[in-house]
Design a protein around this motif. Structure first.
Motif, PDB file in Angstrom:
ATOM      1  N   UNK A 101       0.820  -1.210   0.000  1.00 24.75           N
ATOM      2  CA  UNK A 101       0.000   0.000   0.000  1.00 24.75           C
ATOM      3  C   UNK A 101       0.853   1.258   0.000  1.00 24.75           C
ATOM      4  N   UNK A 102       1.942   1.251   0.751  1.00 21.69           N
ATOM      5  CA  UNK A 102       2.852   2.401   0.775  1.00 21.69           C
ATOM      6  C   UNK A 102       3.510   2.622  -0.574  1.00 21.69           C
ATOM      7  N   UNK A 103       3.890   1.534  -1.240  1.00 20.81           N
ATOM      8  CA  UNK A 103       4.495   1.658  -2.574  1.00 20.81           C
ATOM      9  C   UNK A 103       3.501   2.244  -3.571  1.00 20.81           C
ATOM     10  N   UNK A 104       2.273   1.752  -3.531  1.00 19.44           N
ATOM     11  CA  UNK A 104       1.244   2.270  -4.436  1.00 19.44           C
ATOM     12  C   UNK A 104       0.982   3.745  -4.176  1.00 19.44           C
ATOM     13  N   UNK A 105       0.847   4.121  -2.912  1.00 24.30           N
ATOM     14  CA  UNK A 105       0.559   5.513  -2.579  1.00 24.30           C
ATOM     15  C   UNK A 105       1.720   6.421  -2.974  1.00 24.30           C
ATOM     16  N   UNK A 106       2.954   5.988  -2.730  1.00 21.53           N
ATOM     17  CA  UNK A 106       4.116   6.798  -3.106  1.00 21.53           C
ATOM     18  C   UNK A 106       4.140   7.046  -4.617  1.00 21.53           C
ATOM     19  N   UNK A 107       3.807   6.027  -5.402  1.00 21.51           N
ATOM     20  CA  UNK A 107       3.788   6.205  -6.853  1.00 21.51           C
ATOM     21  C   UNK A 107       2.640   7.120  -7.285  1.00 21.51           C
ATOM     22  N   UNK A 108       1.466   6.985  -6.651  1.00 27.50           N
ATOM     23  CA  UNK A 108       0.364   7.895  -6.969  1.00 27.50           C
ATOM     24  C   UNK A 108       0.770   9.346  -6.704  1.00 27.50           C
ATOM     25  N   UNK A 109       1.403   9.576  -5.571  1.00 27.18           N
ATOM     26  CA  UNK A 109       1.840  10.932  -5.223  1.00 27.18           C
ATOM     27  C   UNK A 109       2.833  11.437  -6.275  1.00 27.18           C
ATOM     28  N   UNK A 110       3.792  10.607  -6.650  1.00 26.79           N
ATOM     29  CA  UNK A 110       4.787  10.997  -7.652  1.00 26.79           C
ATOM     30  C   UNK A 110       4.108  11.364  -8.972  1.00 26.79           C
ATOM     31  N   UNK A 111       3.182  10.519  -9.410  1.00 24.61           N
ATOM     32  CA  UNK A 111       2.486  10.773 -10.674  1.00 24.61           C
ATOM     33  C   UNK A 111       1.638  12.042 -10.606  1.00 24.61           C
ATOM     34  N   UNK A 112       0.976  12.249  -9.490  1.00 22.05           N
ATOM     35  CA  UNK A 112       0.127  13.444  -9.358  1.00 22.05           C
ATOM     36  C   UNK A 112       0.956  14.714  -9.270  1.00 22.05           C
ATOM     37  N   UNK A 113       2.108  14.627  -8.618  1.00 23.18           N
ATOM     38  CA  UNK A 113       2.972  15.810  -8.546  1.00 23.18           C
ATOM     39  C   UNK A 113       3.555  16.162  -9.913  1.00 23.18           C
ATOM     40  N   UNK A 114       3.631  15.198 -10.805  1.00 17.44           N
ATOM     41  CA  UNK A 114       4.077  15.471 -12.173  1.00 17.44           C
ATOM     42  C   UNK A 114       2.941  16.055 -13.016  1.00 17.44           C
ATOM     43  N   UNK A 115       1.736  15.994 -12.501  1.00 16.40           N
ATOM     44  CA  UNK A 115       0.574  16.539 -13.189  1.00 16.40           C
ATOM     45  C   UNK A 115       0.173  17.879 -12.610  1.00 16.40           C
ATOM     46  N   UNK A 116      -1.047  18.310 -12.894  1.00 17.27           N
ATOM     47  CA  UNK A 116      -1.482  19.647 -12.482  1.00 17.27           C
ATOM     48  C   UNK A 116      -2.084  19.716 -11.075  1.00 17.27           C
ATOM     49  N   UNK A 117      -2.194  18.601 -10.384  1.00 19.53           N
ATOM     50  CA  UNK A 117      -2.944  18.565  -9.134  1.00 19.53           C
ATOM     51  C   UNK A 117      -2.132  19.105  -7.971  1.00 19.53           C
ATOM     52  N   UNK A 118      -2.843  19.710  -6.995  1.00 19.74           N
ATOM     53  CA  UNK A 118      -2.184  20.363  -5.874  1.00 19.74           C
ATOM     54  C   UNK A 118      -2.558  19.810  -4.504  1.00 19.74           C
ATOM     55  N   UNK A 119      -3.647  19.054  -4.429  1.00 19.32           N
ATOM     56  CA  UNK A 119      -4.063  18.472  -3.155  1.00 19.32           C
ATOM     57  C   UNK A 119      -4.549  17.047  -3.406  1.00 19.32           C
ATOM     58  N   UNK A 120      -4.238  16.151  -2.468  1.00 15.53           N
ATOM     59  CA  UNK A 120      -4.753  14.789  -2.527  1.00 15.53           C
ATOM     60  C   UNK A 120      -5.514  14.522  -1.233  1.00 15.53           C
ATOM     61  N   UNK A 121      -6.725  14.022  -1.397  1.00 16.80           N
ATOM     62  CA  UNK A 121      -7.605  13.713  -0.272  1.00 16.80           C
ATOM     63  C   UNK A 121      -7.745  12.203  -0.164  1.00 16.80           C
ATOM     64  N   UNK A 122      -7.636  11.716   1.046  1.00 17.30           N
ATOM     65  CA  UNK A 122      -7.938  10.311   1.330  1.00 17.30           C
ATOM     66  C   UNK A 122      -9.254  10.287   2.092  1.00 17.30           C
ATOM     67  N   UNK A 123     -10.218   9.580   1.561  1.00 17.98           N
ATOM     68  CA  UNK A 123     -11.507   9.386   2.219  1.00 17.98           C
ATOM     69  C   UNK A 123     -11.514   7.927   2.661  1.00 17.98           C
ATOM     70  N   UNK A 124     -11.203   7.714   3.937  1.00 17.34           N
ATOM     71  CA  UNK A 124     -10.965   6.366   4.456  1.00 17.34           C
ATOM     72  C   UNK A 124     -12.204   5.865   5.182  1.00 17.34           C
ATOM     73  N   UNK A 125     -12.706   4.728   4.730  1.00 18.49           N
ATOM     74  CA  UNK A 125     -13.833   4.097   5.408  1.00 18.49           C
ATOM     75  C   UNK A 125     -13.362   3.434   6.685  1.00 18.49           C
ATOM     76  N   UNK A 126     -13.947   3.846   7.805  1.00 19.02           N
ATOM     77  CA  UNK A 126     -13.731   3.220   9.101  1.00 19.02           C
ATOM     78  C   UNK A 126     -12.575   3.857   9.864  1.00 19.02           C
TER      79      UNK A 126
END
Length: 186
Positions: A101-126
């Motif tokens: 899960x940490x590897x997946x999240x780190x890659x998502x962050x890397x990809x999003x930082x290379x794009x136009x996005x400025x905030x990432x929200x986690x909506x966690x159930x439970x």
């Protein structure tokens, strides 16, 4: 499984495995508030919708087997939210607490930082989902709050936890473009 997993972009060929992983969470977990398992056709449609809007959708793979997947999508449909994404991470039920899960999240962050996005929200159930909360906290997310008893699944009330992380320069600078991206204009 002794080989390390690698993270790569998801493809249409991965959807059957992704659907099986998600089905388990729908039927047995409370991380998703969905109660009816989407079939492969629905998962293909969701994948297509997310990827054609330019959002990252990735898988963790080991020896040809999908261990988990993650993606981001629009946080909310209103155009002013266009620089904010919501992430989702699902792992095969027997593979938690191995760092995938940490590897997946780190890659998502890397990809999003290379794009136009400025905030990432986690909506966690439970609010008891300490593994997901911990993975997000380790990746630099701040706890924003808990919405108590917002879902009812498997005979119990379930909280929603909100966590947030700035991407790139976050709100310190204006976006590079003010054109609508990845969001509906209604």
């Amino acid at each position: 499984m002794t080989e390390p997993c690698h993270i790569r972009p998801a493809t249409e060929r991965d959807i059957d495995a992704i659907q099986q992983i998600y089905a388990w969470h729908v039927l047995h977990g409370i991380a998703t508030f969905e109660e009816t398992v989407p079939d492969c056709a629905q998962m293909h449609a969701r994948f297509h919708d997310i990827t054609t809007q330019g959002y990252p959708y990735i898988v963790a793979e080991q020896q040809g087997e999908i261990l988990g997947y993650a993606y981001v999508s629009a946080y909310r449909p209103r155009v002013a939210y266009r620089y904010t994404v919501e992430n989702a991470i699902y792992l095969r039920q027997d593979l938690g607490r191995r760092g995938t899960g940490s590897l997946l999240l780190a890659e998502l962050i890397r990809l999003c930082e290379a794009g136009p996005w400025r905030q990432m929200i986690a909506v966690i159930g439970n609010s008891g989902n300490l593994a997901s909360i911990g993975v997000h906290r380790k990746a630099g997310f701040d706890m924003i709050g808990t919405l108590p008893a917002t879902g009812f699944k498997h005979g119990q009330w379930v909280d929603t936890v909100l966590m947030q992380r700035a991407l790139s320069s976050g709100s310190l600078t204006p976006p590079d473009s003010v054109e609508p991206i990845g969001a509906d204009a209604h």
